[in-house]
Design an enzyme around this catalytic site. Structure first.
Site: not given
Ligand code: NAD
Length: 402
Positions: A50, A55, A114, A237, A277
């Protein structure tokens, strides 16, 4: 092509390659400006699942530019066509890859699902050939659906409360109208499906596959990311379907730590703050909450985005003698967001905010700007009237299936 943002609700359907590259450059510059003490080990060969946006991208940049690590990224992004731009993550990953290689660093990427067995196997072959073993595995997937690679069944996640419906203020980011929305409670199947998509099963499958292939190094660490939040976000959430899936990560962390103990390794969930994001902008309540949060944290001087959070996660938790842990052993870098005094202020503003005072009581402008930045728009020094080449080439490996 001259590219202007095409925003529909919480989605922007195009991306600007120059803006995305600039965004990556700015994150690299930030990491290079920080210091990363290396007395307690450092990442050398890192797999980021990812790694193209949010993140995960920040995790990759920090490993590479904070510690000089070799990075292997996995993501699922749309390449450009003659008529359409690529997705932002494609341009981000291409920019990172080009810059890292130009700087003499190892950087390779797989663009594919993935969740599939094929992706895991092909990544493992690449690790064997190029890195030998990995010592850090970051799991940062956010996806609305997942196909179970063993049964072929596809599951969809939902963002719903549990037990009873939930009514809350919601900001329509297109019209800037604030109105109450009611989200019905999830049924048992929706809860189970969300856990299937966003819970720990796939994280465990990755680590099991890597371990079985012998490509995890001594002392290997792994982390998956979660959000916990406080009163305002809990109903949608923490206490909701996505929160249940995230609780499942805690169970997986325990299972994985037991399995990694033979290598002296560990698995921990990292709790990160709320940021804009592509994943978080789809969550009801979040845009308004984030608009208030930004205003208050900026005025305190504690505002952070993905890259600032990841810099602290590595430097204060992953590679430090005494990491900041909570009572269930999760890494915490969300402590500034969760300070009670700050949350009380946000709760008060939440009660008072209306369409009329939106721009006084919140920093919605900053929210909007951050949202557009995700797609490479609104970035200084980028000429958005210029004709740009959208057909950026990248030598990502496509995941092949038989
Ligand atoms: P994002 O949407 O920016 O990134 C998601 C990533 O996953 C991308 O690189 C995308 O290409 C990849 N992805 C999605 N489906 C895929 C698949 N089938 N195969 C391969 N790659 C795939 O999301 P984010 O907000 O950075 O979230 C990442 C993690 O951080 C998550 O677990 C989220 O819950 C957690 N998180 C997010 C926040 C927030 O506020 N955004 C806060 C705390 C934790």
């Amino acid at each position: 092509m001259i590219i202007k943002p095409k925003v529909r609700g919480f989605i922007c359907t195009n991306a600007h390659p120059v803006g995305c590259a600039k965004n990556v450059e700015e994150q690299i510059a930030f990491i290079k400006s920080q210091s990363f003490p290396q007395g307690n080990g450092k990442p050398k060969n890192v797999l980021i699942v990812g790694s193209s946006t949010g993140y995960g991208l920040a995790s990759r940049i920090t490993a590479a530019y904070g510690y000089g690590a070799n990075t292997l990224g996995v993501f699922f992004e749309k390449p450009p066509t003659e008529k359409r731009t690529a997705s932002a993550g494609f341009y981000n990953a291409a920019a990172f890859d080009a810059r890292a290689k130009a700087d003499g660093m190892y950087s390779e990427s797989f663009n594919g699902d993935a969740f599939s067995n094929e992706c895991k196997q092909q990544v493992i072959e690449k690790i064997k050939t190029d890195m030998g073993q990995v010592d850090l595995v970051i799991y940062s997937l956010a996806s609305p659906r997942r196909t179970d690679p063993n049964t072929g069944e596809t599951f969809n996640s939902t963002l719903k409360p549990i037990g009873k419906s939930y009514t809350a203020k919601n900001l329509n980011t297109d019209t800037q109208k604030i109105s109450d929305i009611t989200i019905e409670a999830a049924n048992d199947e929706e809860i189970a499906n969300t856990i299937k998509v966003m819970g720990g099963e796939d994280w465990e499958m990755w680590l099991d596959a890597l371990s079985a292939a012998g490509v995890l190094a001594e002392g290997c660490k792994t982390s998956a990311y979660t959000y916990i939040g406080d009163q305002l976000t809990k109903p949608i959430y923490g206490d909701a379907t996505i929160g249940k899936a995230k609780e499942d990560l805690d169970t997986s962390a325990e299972i994985l730590t037991a399995k990694l103990s033979a290598l002296g390794g560990e698995a921990r969930v990292s709790v990160l703050k709320a940021v804009v994001t592509q994943a978080s902008s789809a969550i009801p309540v979040m845009p308004l909450y984030l608009s208030i949060l930004f205003k208050e944290m900026k005025s305190e001087g504690t505002h952070e985005g993905c890259i600032e959070q990841l810099a602290r996660l590595y430097a204060e938790c992953l590679y430090v003698d005494k990491p900041r842990l909570d009572d269930v052993g999760r890494f915490r870098v969300d402590e500034l967001e969760l300070r009670r005094g700050l949350q009380e202020k946000i709760e008060k503003i939440w009660q008072e905010v209306t369409e009329e005072n939106l721009h006084d009581l919140t920093d919605f402008k900053a929210y909007q700007a951050e949202f557009l930045r995700l797609f490479g728009f609104g970035i200084s020094d980028v000429d958005y009237d210029a004709d740009v080449d959208t057909l950026i080439e990248a030598d990502f490996f496509a995941v092949t299936t038989d």
